[in-house]
Motif scaffolding. Structure first.
Motif, mmCIF file in Angstrom:
data_model
loop_
_atom_site.group_PDB
_atom_site.id
_atom_site.type_symbol
_atom_site.label_atom_id
_atom_site.label_comp_id
_atom_site.label_asym_id
_atom_site.label_seq_id
_atom_site.Cartn_x
_atom_site.Cartn_y
_atom_site.Cartn_z
ATOM 1 N N LYS A 154 0.854 -1.194 0.000
ATOM 2 C CA LYS A 154 0.000 0.000 0.000
ATOM 3 C C LYS A 154 0.888 1.241 0.000
ATOM 4 O O LYS A 154 1.742 1.410 0.872
ATOM 5 C CB LYS A 154 -0.911 0.007 1.230
ATOM 6 C CG LYS A 154 -1.883 1.185 1.260
ATOM 7 C CD LYS A 154 -2.787 1.104 2.486
ATOM 8 C CE LYS A 154 -3.769 2.258 2.531
ATOM 9 N NZ LYS A 154 -4.639 2.198 3.738
ATOM 10 N N ASP B 199 -6.877 4.819 -2.111
ATOM 11 C CA ASP B 199 -5.764 3.944 -1.749
ATOM 12 C C ASP B 199 -5.215 3.262 -2.997
ATOM 13 O O ASP B 199 -5.983 2.682 -3.779
ATOM 14 C CB ASP B 199 -6.206 2.874 -0.747
ATOM 15 C CG ASP B 199 -6.721 3.477 0.554
ATOM 16 O OD1 ASP B 199 -6.277 4.598 0.900
ATOM 17 O OD2 ASP B 199 -7.577 2.849 1.213
ATOM 18 N N TYR C 136 -2.443 0.422 -4.440
ATOM 19 C CA TYR C 136 -1.683 -0.760 -4.038
ATOM 20 C C TYR C 136 -0.870 -1.286 -5.217
ATOM 21 O O TYR C 136 -1.285 -1.207 -6.377
ATOM 22 C CB TYR C 136 -2.621 -1.881 -3.576
ATOM 23 C CG TYR C 136 -3.509 -1.531 -2.406
ATOM 24 C CD1 TYR C 136 -3.179 -1.932 -1.104
ATOM 25 C CD2 TYR C 136 -4.682 -0.820 -2.601
ATOM 26 C CE1 TYR C 136 -4.002 -1.623 -0.036
ATOM 27 C CE2 TYR C 136 -5.509 -0.504 -1.536
ATOM 28 C CZ TYR C 136 -5.169 -0.898 -0.262
ATOM 29 O OH TYR C 136 -5.994 -0.591 0.794
ATOM 30 N N MET D 295 -6.989 -8.151 -0.730
ATOM 31 C CA MET D 295 -7.698 -6.889 -0.514
ATOM 32 C C MET D 295 -8.871 -7.025 0.456
ATOM 33 O O MET D 295 -9.469 -6.013 0.855
ATOM 34 C CB MET D 295 -8.223 -6.359 -1.853
ATOM 35 C CG MET D 295 -7.158 -5.765 -2.763
ATOM 36 S SD MET D 295 -6.473 -4.212 -2.139
ATOM 37 C CE MET D 295 -7.908 -3.128 -2.238
ATOM 38 N N GLU E 154 -9.117 -4.644 3.482
ATOM 39 C CA GLU E 154 -8.849 -3.218 3.278
ATOM 40 C C GLU E 154 -10.147 -2.411 3.367
ATOM 41 O O GLU E 154 -11.247 -2.952 3.285
ATOM 42 C CB GLU E 154 -8.171 -3.005 1.926
ATOM 43 C CG GLU E 154 -6.864 -3.757 1.761
ATOM 44 C CD GLU E 154 -5.828 -3.373 2.805
ATOM 45 O OE1 GLU E 154 -5.665 -2.158 3.078
ATOM 46 O OE2 GLU E 154 -5.180 -4.289 3.363
ATOM 47 N N SER F 249 -10.308 2.266 -4.094
ATOM 48 C CA SER F 249 -8.964 1.713 -4.202
ATOM 49 C C SER F 249 -8.613 1.399 -5.649
ATOM 50 O O SER F 249 -9.494 1.157 -6.481
ATOM 51 C CB SER F 249 -8.835 0.440 -3.349
ATOM 52 O OG SER F 249 -9.772 -0.543 -3.765
#
Length: 345
Positions: free
Chosen positions: A26, A36, A38, A171, A174, A306
């Motif tokens: 991350k 976010d 990754y 994931m 998250e 994300s």
């Protein structure tokens, strides 16, 4: 013959069991509040790149189809990383391996192929690797692995242990477990095909965005819906971008494509080193540039969520090219403009 094949498959399965899954990193980017990003770090495979997964699948595919035989050489057309990974598996099975690659391939990749016992056979232009691989396979009574044709069908995109299944599993805890976007570049097109099919199979709302470097026809072919396009130039970003649309490229599972300037790829690659303390290759820079553009669009729309992309391989393979300022200045140009666009630079 059957006993040898059974033992070969057993060896590959045992090697897989000895390998842990790759990490999901991350990024810490305060400028992107509520978004976010990754990186799926594929550089931690035994052979140091995303292509380790592909090579394992191609060997299993070739064995189960009766194409890989005891003592017969395996030949592959490759710009580098696939050749390194296939050389690893060929050595595991005691098979001769020949990589047909452009003469411009990074020296470190050539050294790694040779480290695993493979032999490199060079051609002047990237477009020559296909025909020369076929010729060698016929001449030596070997098997031409042909990653560009079989990458999309060698991987079981519905099953577990593929890269898509791994990403979504990692994931799960998250704050935005279902990514808004998956971002991937295309070399063979096999990984993007796996990601796109898996998204649809699992009925996720995630969009697959494929990024493409300069001197590659994938983007134009996707935009124009013309899979016959070709180019006389080769990509300067090793491992991705092709002068023709490869059979493993599946545009129907892609939601969007983004063209990325080579200078932007290298700027982002170097910017990433400041954030994670490790060097990655230029294809990772291409991926991450695309992810950052999508994050900026999300910010402008007031969205949260994300984005996941891939860290394809280690930067140490490119110390004489992408991390060499003189080479970059001569081959790519000044990176200052592109670096100024990156968050927090």
């Amino acid at each position: 013959m059957r006993d040898w094949v059974n033992n070969a498959i057993r060896e590959i399965d045992a090697d897989f069991q000895r390998s842990a899954d790759t990490h999901l990193i991350k990024l810490v980017l305060p400028e992107l509040s509520g978004i976010d990003i990754y990186l799926k770090d594929e550089s931690t495979h035994p052979t140091g790149s995303l292509k380790h997964r592909l090579a394992r699948s191609l060997f299993l595919y070739g064995l189960c189809n009766g194409n890989i035989r005891e003592g017969a050489p395996v030949i592959e057309a490759s710009s580098g990383s696939t050749a390194v990974s296939e050389a690893y598996f060929a050595r595991l099975l005691g098979l001769p391996f020949i990589a047909v690659m452009p003469a411009s391939t990074a020296c470190k990749k050539v050294e790694q192929v040779e480290f695993y016992g493979g032999r490199c056979h060079f051609v002047d232009q990237s477009s020559q690797i296909y025909g020369e691989s076929e010729r060698l396979a016929s001449e030596l009574d070997g098997h031409y692995m042909d990653q560009f044709t079989y990458a999309e069908r060698a991987t079981d995109w519905r099953g577990n242990n593929n890269i898509a299944d791994s990403i979504f599993s990692q994931m799960a805890q998250e704050r935005f477990p279902i990514p808004r976007y998956l971002v991937m570049s295309a070399g063979t097109g096999g990984t993007s095909a796996t990601l796109g099919r898996y998204i649809r199979y699992r009925r996720f709302e995630t969009e697959l965005v494929v990024v493409d470097p300069e001197n590659s026809v994938f983007f134009d072919a996707y935009q124009q819906k013309d899979l016959t396009l070709t180019s006389s130039n080769g990509s300067r970003i090793e491992g991705i971008g092709r002068p023709r649309v490869e059979p493993s490229f599946v545009p129907s599972v892609i939601d969007r494509m983004i063209k990325v300037p080579d200078a932007a790829s290298l700027a982002t690659m170097r910017w990433l080193e400041q954030g994670i303390g490790r060097q990655a290759g230029a294809s990772t820079g291409t991926n991450l540039w695309g992810a950052l553009q999508l994050a900026q669009e999300m910010l402008e729309r007031g969205e949260q969520g994300s984005i996941v992309t891939v860290l394809c391989d280690k930067g140490e393979r490119y110390l004489d090219t992408y991390y060499n300022d003189e080479w970059v200045s001569r081959q790519i140009g000044d990176l200052t403009h592109w670096m100024s666009k990156l968050p927090g630079f």
